[in-house]
Design a protein around this motif. Structure first.
Motif, PDB file in Angstrom:
ATOM      1  N   UNK A  93      23.368  16.054   7.594  1.00  0.00           N
ATOM      2  CA  UNK A  93      22.946  14.715   7.560  1.00  0.00           C
ATOM      3  C   UNK A  93      21.779  14.423   6.876  1.00  0.00           C
ATOM      4  N   UNK A  94      21.455  13.347   6.141  1.00  0.00           N
ATOM      5  CA  UNK A  94      20.246  13.111   5.245  1.00  0.00           C
ATOM      6  C   UNK A  94      19.265  12.337   6.226  1.00  0.00           C
ATOM      7  N   UNK A  95      18.435  12.898   6.440  1.00  0.00           N
ATOM      8  CA  UNK A  95      17.138  12.512   7.335  1.00  0.00           C
ATOM      9  C   UNK A  95      15.932  12.197   6.524  1.00  0.00           C
ATOM     10  N   UNK A  96      15.663  10.618   6.195  1.00  0.00           N
ATOM     11  CA  UNK A  96      14.536  10.327   5.514  1.00  0.00           C
ATOM     12  C   UNK A  96      13.106  10.517   6.355  1.00  0.00           C
ATOM     13  N   UNK A  97      12.376  11.041   5.462  1.00  0.00           N
ATOM     14  CA  UNK A  97      11.096  11.385   6.229  1.00  0.00           C
ATOM     15  C   UNK A  97       9.981  10.731   5.609  1.00  0.00           C
ATOM     16  N   UNK A  98      10.043   9.877   4.395  1.00  0.00           N
ATOM     17  CA  UNK A  98       8.714   9.112   3.944  1.00  0.00           C
ATOM     18  C   UNK A  98       9.500   7.975   3.063  1.00  0.00           C
ATOM     19  N   UNK A  99       8.658   6.980   2.923  1.00  0.00           N
ATOM     20  CA  UNK A  99       9.135   5.761   2.248  1.00  0.00           C
ATOM     21  C   UNK A  99       7.984   5.119   1.558  1.00  0.00           C
ATOM     22  N   UNK A 100       8.249   4.476   0.475  1.00  0.00           N
ATOM     23  CA  UNK A 100       7.433   3.903  -0.260  1.00  0.00           C
ATOM     24  C   UNK A 100       7.874   2.743  -0.993  1.00  0.00           C
ATOM     25  N   UNK A 101       7.173   1.460  -0.907  1.00  0.00           N
ATOM     26  CA  UNK A 101       7.655   0.387  -1.678  1.00  0.00           C
ATOM     27  C   UNK A 101       6.367  -0.463  -2.248  1.00  0.00           C
ATOM     28  N   UNK A 119       1.665  -6.790  -7.940  1.00  0.00           N
ATOM     29  CA  UNK A 119       1.498  -5.389  -8.201  1.00  0.00           C
ATOM     30  C   UNK A 119       0.580  -4.744  -7.764  1.00  0.00           C
ATOM     31  N   UNK A 120      -0.564  -5.320  -7.323  1.00  0.00           N
ATOM     32  CA  UNK A 120      -1.836  -4.426  -6.581  1.00  0.00           C
ATOM     33  C   UNK A 120      -1.601  -4.249  -5.088  1.00  0.00           C
ATOM     34  N   UNK A 121      -0.432  -4.344  -4.767  1.00  0.00           N
ATOM     35  CA  UNK A 121      -0.234  -4.220  -3.100  1.00  0.00           C
ATOM     36  C   UNK A 121       0.844  -3.241  -2.967  1.00  0.00           C
ATOM     37  N   UNK A 122       0.578  -2.163  -2.329  1.00  0.00           N
ATOM     38  CA  UNK A 122       1.718  -1.180  -2.027  1.00  0.00           C
ATOM     39  C   UNK A 122       1.669  -0.499  -0.881  1.00  0.00           C
ATOM     40  N   UNK A 123       2.865  -0.313  -0.322  1.00  0.00           N
ATOM     41  CA  UNK A 123       2.969   0.305   1.100  1.00  0.00           C
ATOM     42  C   UNK A 123       3.755   1.573   1.081  1.00  0.00           C
ATOM     43  N   UNK A 124       3.426   2.454   2.373  1.00  0.00           N
ATOM     44  CA  UNK A 124       4.093   3.695   2.260  1.00  0.00           C
ATOM     45  C   UNK A 124       4.192   3.893   4.021  1.00  0.00           C
ATOM     46  N   UNK A 125       5.092   5.061   4.084  1.00  0.00           N
ATOM     47  CA  UNK A 125       5.497   5.335   5.376  1.00  0.00           C
ATOM     48  C   UNK A 125       5.778   6.765   5.621  1.00  0.00           C
ATOM     49  N   UNK A 126       5.042   7.348   6.593  1.00  0.00           N
ATOM     50  CA  UNK A 126       5.549   8.792   7.017  1.00  0.00           C
ATOM     51  C   UNK A 126       5.172   8.653   8.623  1.00  0.00           C
ATOM     52  N   UNK A 127       6.173   9.740   9.312  1.00  0.00           N
ATOM     53  CA  UNK A 127       6.025   9.619  10.439  1.00  0.00           C
ATOM     54  C   UNK A 127       4.371  10.129  10.980  1.00  0.00           C
ATOM     55  N   UNK A 187       1.692   9.608   9.670  1.00  0.00           N
ATOM     56  CA  UNK A 187       0.624   8.464   9.437  1.00  0.00           C
ATOM     57  C   UNK A 187       0.892   6.952   9.504  1.00  0.00           C
ATOM     58  N   UNK A 188       2.038   6.831   9.889  1.00  0.00           N
ATOM     59  CA  UNK A 188       2.509   5.270  10.069  1.00  0.00           C
ATOM     60  C   UNK A 188       2.707   4.498   9.012  1.00  0.00           C
ATOM     61  N   UNK A 189       2.594   3.344   9.018  1.00  0.00           N
ATOM     62  CA  UNK A 189       2.692   2.527   7.878  1.00  0.00           C
ATOM     63  C   UNK A 189       1.184   2.363   7.237  1.00  0.00           C
ATOM     64  N   UNK A 190       1.357   2.844   5.974  1.00  0.00           N
ATOM     65  CA  UNK A 190      -0.149   2.427   5.105  1.00  0.00           C
ATOM     66  C   UNK A 190       0.148   1.356   4.191  1.00  0.00           C
ATOM     67  N   UNK A 191      -0.909   0.428   4.274  1.00  0.00           N
ATOM     68  CA  UNK A 191      -1.197  -0.505   3.467  1.00  0.00           C
ATOM     69  C   UNK A 191      -2.193  -0.620   2.395  1.00  0.00           C
ATOM     70  N   UNK A 192      -2.036  -0.646   1.017  1.00  0.00           N
ATOM     71  CA  UNK A 192      -3.121  -0.438   0.018  1.00  0.00           C
ATOM     72  C   UNK A 192      -3.192  -1.820  -0.745  1.00  0.00           C
ATOM     73  N   UNK A 193      -4.199  -2.510  -0.957  1.00  0.00           N
ATOM     74  CA  UNK A 193      -4.501  -3.863  -1.600  1.00  0.00           C
ATOM     75  C   UNK A 193      -5.522  -3.584  -2.654  1.00  0.00           C
ATOM     76  N   UNK A 194      -5.579  -4.160  -3.766  1.00  0.00           N
ATOM     77  CA  UNK A 194      -6.469  -4.470  -4.819  1.00  0.00           C
ATOM     78  C   UNK A 194      -6.272  -3.495  -5.947  1.00  0.00           C
ATOM     79  N   UNK A 195      -7.251  -3.491  -6.874  1.00  0.00           N
ATOM     80  CA  UNK A 195      -7.224  -2.629  -8.366  1.00  0.00           C
ATOM     81  C   UNK A 195      -8.532  -1.949  -8.555  1.00  0.00           C
ATOM     82  N   UNK A 196      -9.610  -2.920  -8.339  1.00  0.00           N
ATOM     83  CA  UNK A 196     -10.769  -2.150  -8.797  1.00  0.00           C
ATOM     84  C   UNK A 196     -11.342  -2.079  -7.318  1.00  0.00           C
TER      85      UNK A 196
END
Length: 215
Positions: free
Chosen positions: A120-128, A134-142, A144-153
């Motif tokens: 079976x395929x077990x997904x372990x990380x995720x990004x969107x 375009x200057x706001x991104x998200x990531x998840x891992x078991x 670190x939890x859900x991480x949010x990054x905002x801004x460019x400079x």
């Protein structure tokens, strides 16, 4: 239905990119040169909305160079020669670049890393990302939890714990039309929204995948 929405979104993105290219690299009084640029801009827009990473880099380089040429006081003949030269240069650079399927294929900043477990395929990380910012991104891992990054400079980073919260998907009418949604997080014990962080305008399919991964 999802494929139709994806096609409409890609068409809208491509048309918008084409309009922007036309605004920056065409000028009045040069019908011959503008005809070539219109055709070139269509090709660049198609490449920029595709999934080929190196192709996007080359298309951006060609778009920047053609824009610079537009602002130079050149005669039409010289401008056409430079346009053809830049196009050929971009094609040569694309051909000589090493081929790497994993590096060249893009998935719209949505990334799933998986490992095989009992066939079976077990997904372990995720990004969107926020498709309208375009200057706001998200990531998840078991871990670190859900991480949010905002801004460019100036950037801000925040983390949403997933062990004490549960995710909830929200969709407005226009988001349903284009296949987007928002994801908020509620405290398991109080039922109140956790903080002010919301994953904005991510693909609905990507949000469902995140819901399956969360504990």
């Amino acid at each position: 239905m999802e494929s139709i929405k994806r096609g409409l979104v890609n068409f809208g993105k491509g048309f918008g990119i084409w309009i922007i290219l036309l605004l920056f690299n065409t000028r009045s009084g040069e019908s011959d040169v503008n005809g070539i640029k219109i055709i070139l801009d269509v090709i660049l827009a198609v490449i920029l909305t595709g999934n080929y990473r190196k192709g996007k880099y080359m298309a951006m380089l060609v778009a920047i160079l053609t824009t610079v040429i537009t602002f130079l006081p050149l005669q039409a003949g010289w401008e056409i020669l430079l346009l053809l030269g830049i196009t050929v240069l971009g094609w040569i650079l694309l051909k000589v670049s090493p081929e790497d399927v994993h590096e060249n294929q893009m998935t719209g900043q949505e990334y799933y890393e998986s490992e095989a477990v009992d066939n079976n395929q077990l997904v372990t990380s995720w990004k969107s990302r926020n498709w309208l910012n375009p200057f706001e991104s998200y990531a998840y891992s078991p871990d670190a939890g859900v991480s949010v990054c905002k801004g460019i400079i100036r950037r801000t980073y925040s983390t949403i714990p997933t062990m004490t919260t549960r995710a909830k998907i929200h969709q407005s009418i226009w988001q349903r039309l284009f296949g987007f949604c928002d994801v908020s997080f509620q405290n398991n014990y109080t039922g109140q929204q956790f903080g002010e962080e919301i994953l904005m305008n991510i693909r609905f399919k990507s949000a469902r995948k995140l819901m399956q991964m969360l504990p």
